[in-house]
Design an enzyme around this catalytic site. Structure first.
Site, PDB file in Angstrom:
ATOM      1  N   ASP A 329       0.825  -1.211   0.000  1.00 49.24           N
ATOM      2  CA  ASP A 329       0.000   0.000   0.000  1.00 49.24           C
ATOM      3  C   ASP A 329       0.860   1.262   0.000  1.00 49.24           C
ATOM      4  O   ASP A 329       2.023   1.242   0.399  1.00 49.24           O
ATOM      5  CB  ASP A 329      -0.915   0.009   1.231  1.00 49.24           C
ATOM      6  CG  ASP A 329      -0.123  -0.065   2.531  1.00 49.24           C
ATOM      7  OD1 ASP A 329       0.898  -0.789   2.558  1.00 49.24           O
ATOM      8  OD2 ASP A 329      -0.503   0.596   3.507  1.00 49.24           O
ATOM      9  N   GLU A 330       0.231   2.341  -0.447  1.00 50.64           N
ATOM     10  CA  GLU A 330       0.761   3.702  -0.294  1.00 50.64           C
ATOM     11  C   GLU A 330       2.243   3.855  -0.670  1.00 50.64           C
ATOM     12  O   GLU A 330       3.040   4.340   0.128  1.00 50.64           O
ATOM     13  CB  GLU A 330       0.570   4.172   1.164  1.00 50.64           C
ATOM     14  CG  GLU A 330      -0.876   4.195   1.590  1.00 50.64           C
ATOM     15  CD  GLU A 330      -1.057   4.629   3.044  1.00 50.64           C
ATOM     16  OE1 GLU A 330      -1.920   5.476   3.266  1.00 50.64           O
ATOM     17  OE2 GLU A 330      -0.356   4.125   3.942  1.00 50.64           O
ATOM     18  N   VAL A 331       2.599   3.445  -1.861  1.00 45.69           N
ATOM     19  CA  VAL A 331       3.985   3.614  -2.289  1.00 45.69           C
ATOM     20  C   VAL A 331       4.158   5.030  -2.854  1.00 45.69           C
ATOM     21  O   VAL A 331       3.458   5.435  -3.779  1.00 45.69           O
ATOM     22  CB  VAL A 331       4.367   2.578  -3.361  1.00 45.69           C
ATOM     23  CG1 VAL A 331       5.848   2.704  -3.708  1.00 45.69           C
ATOM     24  CG2 VAL A 331       4.045   1.173  -2.881  1.00 45.69           C
ATOM     25  N   GLU A 382      -4.184  -1.452  -3.530  1.00 49.22           N
ATOM     26  CA  GLU A 382      -3.439  -0.720  -4.554  1.00 49.22           C
ATOM     27  C   GLU A 382      -2.721  -1.658  -5.523  1.00 49.22           C
ATOM     28  O   GLU A 382      -2.510  -1.338  -6.681  1.00 49.22           O
ATOM     29  CB  GLU A 382      -2.374   0.196  -3.946  1.00 49.22           C
ATOM     30  CG  GLU A 382      -2.919   1.397  -3.227  1.00 49.22           C
ATOM     31  CD  GLU A 382      -2.976   1.166  -1.738  1.00 49.22           C
ATOM     32  OE1 GLU A 382      -3.465   0.090  -1.320  1.00 49.22           O
ATOM     33  OE2 GLU A 382      -2.543   2.064  -0.988  1.00 49.22           O
TER      34      GLU A 382
END
Ligand SMILES: *[C@@H]1O[C@H](CO)[C@@H](O)[C@H](O)[C@H]1NC(C)=O
Ligand SMILES: *[C@@H]1O[C@H](CO)[C@@H](O)[C@H](O)[C@H]1NC(C)=O
Ligand SMILES: *[C@@H]1O[C@H](CO)[C@@H](O)[C@H](O)[C@H]1NC(C)=O
Ligand SMILES: CC(=O)N[C@H]1CO[C@H](CO)[C@@H](O)[C@@H]1O
Length: 534
Positions: A329-331, A382
């Protein structure tokens, strides 16, 4: 201040005017079983005589330590809190007596020595009638759930006598995956907090501990292969989970029918990894020069993949569950974008300027590693959204905001199993009874055919740790997570909020009696209270 008063008045009035529905007379069962018949016939239990034991014909005998342990534990939950523990038991019982609970495992393989998995059979039948109650389950996992239900049926009166109504219950969960996420990176959670929460999970029939064990802030997992990861990346040498600690958590969970799924989140959320593993993170650039700070995992080096393979090999042997959570997630692409070597690498591979392609390149390699190690993966949404080539059995965990129904539709349309977490981020707190919001979610309320709905394996209540450590973990989680527990276990039509309020209020008092510092739902008090919250 004025507004709060008004709110208080409104909710107090609403609560007071709620009528007590029929089913609340069924005692404080939580979560509500699938099918339930309670008769007015009442049986008494005498603590010194009553026994929980293996019934004849059970495939699990006295050598099944998982059940022996559970019998002891549940005997304690049923009788151990009585303020009358030492009073004279010779007084004759005034009513018909229940002498024992016989537990019978019906299938040849009780699975007593195994670990629970997503396919585990948790169904059970419970028949309470004199002189003995019978709990039948195909596997030990159903027996554990049935013991919990039995313990919830027993009531103690003011004089220290114990009663149970004759009942007939048949029960099984609606969803196979019912998880709690705890985050031990933002704040280290001492072993004791984790174990108490495993107890609470069993009281609410949760069966997955999603252990978000490491993140940017700290790396408390002590690796055997790479001890520097926690030596450098933990908050301190005290803030680590040794191999013995991890073993203990897994065993404690197993005895309660709970799976432990570790999350090793990459390529983002990895700052703490970089301290103990040289060249693992991408050096960020400021113009032509390295800025001294680091970004996500460096996906262009072969050493990155060598390291990940070694680490995953260790994780595979340490954690027995079939699944590993790989995060994803959230890269943040800013650092990759700044690095000229990364740009060069991308040009060579024709990624043009698509950093999602670079992310996919990395994650696909990791997914392949996991499947080559004969494990399955769970990823945050994601990874799916960015078009990564997933294995068919990779589970996608849906966590983002209010559009989760659309996401569930898309994930399952592609044929992937899904876990729903989005409506159950319990780290978000607000004034009032937010458990009702969690309770009112219907996980299958999205557009899709039957086959798509069947791909939803369950859900998770997530308690991220930015503002949570051992001081507030338990009261923040319980009984708010209990609402999620019932939603994932009980039938779809169990939606009566007023009935749930009554049962949950009592269930919360029961959790308190059993040593779980669950916060109150609303005004009132717990009767028969011996611990906190008197
Ligand atoms: C349980 O038994 C008592 C005593 O007979 C009775 O008053 C009560 O209604 C019963 N509970 C249910 C749910 O039937
Ligand atoms: C990295 O691995 C690839 C494929 O195994 C190989 O072709 C390449 O030469 C390696 N690069 C380095 C710098 O060792
Ligand atoms: C839910 O549906 C089942 C089966 O249709 C029924 O037996 C049960 O009584 C219902 N429960 C509630 C609380 O409405
Ligand atoms: C769970 C339990 O023991 N409940 C009892 C608490 O005390 C009241 C009377 O004050 C009883 O009615 C409950 O059965």
């Amino acid at each position: 201040m004025e507004l709060l008063r008004v709110l208080w008045w409104v909710s107090a009035t609403l609560a007071a005017s709620a009528t007590v529905p029929e089913s609340s007379r069924f005692g404080a069962l939580w979560p509500l079983p699938r099918s339930l018949h309670i008769s007015p016939a009442r049986l008494q239990l005498a603590p010194k005589r009553f026994q929980i034991l293996h019934g004849s014909g059970s495939s699990a005998g006295p050598r099944c330590s998982l059940l022996q342990d559970a019998f002891r534990r549940y005997y304690g939950y049923i009788f151990g809190y009585s303020k009358w523990q030492n009073h004279d038991e010779k007084q004759p019982l005034s009513e018909t007596e229940l002498f024992s609970l016989q537990v019978i495992i019906t299938s040849e393989d009780s699975e007593c020595d195994k670990y629970p998995g997503v396919e585990s059979d948790e169904s059970y039948q419970l028949q309470v009638s004199e002189p003995t109650a019978v709990l039948k389950a195909s596997k030990v996992w159903g027996a554990l759930r049935g013991l919990e239900t039995f313990s919830q049926l027993v009531n103690e009166d003011d004089y220290g006598s114990f009663f149970i109504n004759e009942s007939d219950i048949s029960d099984s969960p609606r969803f196979a995956h019912r998880g709690i996420l705890l985050d031990t990176s933002r704040h280290f959670l001492p072993l004791k907090s984790i174990l108490i929460n495993l107890d609470a999970m069993a009281f609410n029939k949760f069966n997955v501990f999603h252990w978000h064990i490491v993140d940017d802030q700290s790396f408390p997992y002590q690796s055997i292969t790479f001890p520097e990861l926690s030596a450098q990346g933990a908050y301190s040498y005290n803030h680590v989970y040794t191999p013995t600690d991890v073993r203990l958590v897994i065993d404690y969970a197993r005895l309660r029918g709970i799976r432990v799924i570790p999350e090793f989140d990459t390529p983002g959320h990895t700052e703490s990894w970089g301290k103990g593993q040289k060249d693992f993170l991408t050096p960020c650039y400021n113009g032509k020069h390295p800025s001294g700070s680091y970004g996500p995992v460096n996906p262009i080096l072969n050493t990155t993949y060598d390291f990940m393979l070694q680490l995953l090999k260790e994780i595979r042997t340490v954690f027995p569950d079939e699944y590993i959570h790989l995060g994803g997630d959230e890269v943040d692409f800013t650092c990759w974008r700044s690095n000229p070597d990364v740009s060069e690498f991308m040009k060579e591979r024709g990624f043009s300027h698509s950093y999602t392609k670079l992310e996919s390149y990395y994650i696909e390699k990791i997914l392949d590693m996991v499947s080559s190690l004969n494990k399955k993966s769970i990823v945050w949404q994601e990874v799916f959204d960015n078009g990564v080539q997933l294995q068919p059995d990779t589970i996608v965990e849906v966590w983002m905001g209010t559009l989760y129904k659309e996401e569930l539709r898309r994930v399952t349309k592609e044929g992937h199993p899904a876990i729903l977490a989005a409506p159950w981020y319990l780290d978000y707190i607000s004034y009032g009874q937010d458990w009702k919001k969690y309770y009112s979610v219907e996980p299958l309320d999205f557009l899709g055919c039957r086959a798509q709905k069947e791909l939803v394996v369950g859900g998770e209540a997530c308690l991220w740790g930015e503002y949570v450590d051992a001081t507030n973990l338990t009261p923040r989680l319980w009984p708010r997570a209990s609402a999620v527990g019932e939603r994932l276990w009980s039938s779809k039509n169990v939606t009566d909020i007023a009935d749930a309020y009554n049962r949950l209020t009592e269930h919360r008092c029961r959790m308190l009696r059993r040593g779980v510092a669950a916060e109150p739902l609303f005004v009132g008090y717990c009767s028969n209270e011996t611990g906190d919250g008197t």
